[in-house]
Design an enzyme around this catalytic site. Sequence first.
Site, PDB file in Angstrom:
ATOM      1  CG  ASN A   1      -1.861  -1.191   1.232  1.00  0.00           C
ATOM      2  OD1 ASN A   1      -2.369  -1.594   0.192  1.00  0.00           O
ATOM      3  ND2 ASN A   1      -2.097  -1.765   2.409  1.00  0.00           N
TER       4      ASN A   1
ATOM      5  CD  GLN B   1       2.837   3.765   3.172  1.00  0.00           C
ATOM      6  OE1 GLN B   1       2.725   4.400   2.126  1.00  0.00           O
ATOM      7  NE2 GLN B   1       4.004   3.484   3.719  1.00  0.00           N
TER       8      GLN B   1
ATOM      9  CG  HIS C   1       4.502  -2.167   5.336  1.00  0.00           C
ATOM     10  ND1 HIS C   1       4.539  -0.803   5.494  1.00  0.00           N
ATOM     11  CD2 HIS C   1       3.183  -2.492   5.282  1.00  0.00           C
ATOM     12  CE1 HIS C   1       3.313  -0.322   5.540  1.00  0.00           C
ATOM     13  NE2 HIS C   1       2.454  -1.329   5.395  1.00  0.00           N
TER      14      HIS C   1
ATOM     15  CG  HIS D   1       0.492  -6.103   3.587  1.00  0.00           C
ATOM     16  ND1 HIS D   1      -0.147  -6.095   4.819  1.00  0.00           N
ATOM     17  CD2 HIS D   1       0.682  -4.797   3.268  1.00  0.00           C
ATOM     18  CE1 HIS D   1      -0.336  -4.837   5.206  1.00  0.00           C
ATOM     19  NE2 HIS D   1       0.148  -4.023   4.281  1.00  0.00           N
TER      20      HIS D   1
END
Length: 113
Positions: free
Chosen positions: A86, A93, A99, A101
Amino acid sequence: MSEKTIFRKIIDREIPANIVYEDDRCLAFHDVAPQAPVHLLVIPKREIPSVAALADEDAALIGHLWMVIRNLAQEFNLAGFRVVVNNGADGGQTVDHLHYHLLGGRPLTWPPG
Ligand code: AMP
């Protein structure tokens, strides 16, 4: 100095996380609010807020993160899986530390919300 993100606190061991992998460049741990039977987060240790903030020099690091994702998918026996990143508030986000997922362990529908 700006406030540490929750992920920086996890890297620095200031708050606990269920860590499944770590090396000098990245960390992977279980998401605290899993959206699938397997829901891992793979993060670089370097402070990169988002995809939009990536520098050309980050290319090798990003490649490494994908190899870690590949290995974790294998380790967690994910026949099919999804990798989501995101970006920005409208992209969903909520933590300003890049990051990935890694979601799997159930059939995943499309399109996402
Ligand atoms: P995003 O919305 O893409 O920024 O994703 C942030 C993710 O971090 C969400 O899926 C949260 O459930 C997860 N999260 C937030 N705090 C923690 C934490 N302390 N440990 C593990 N995962 C977390």
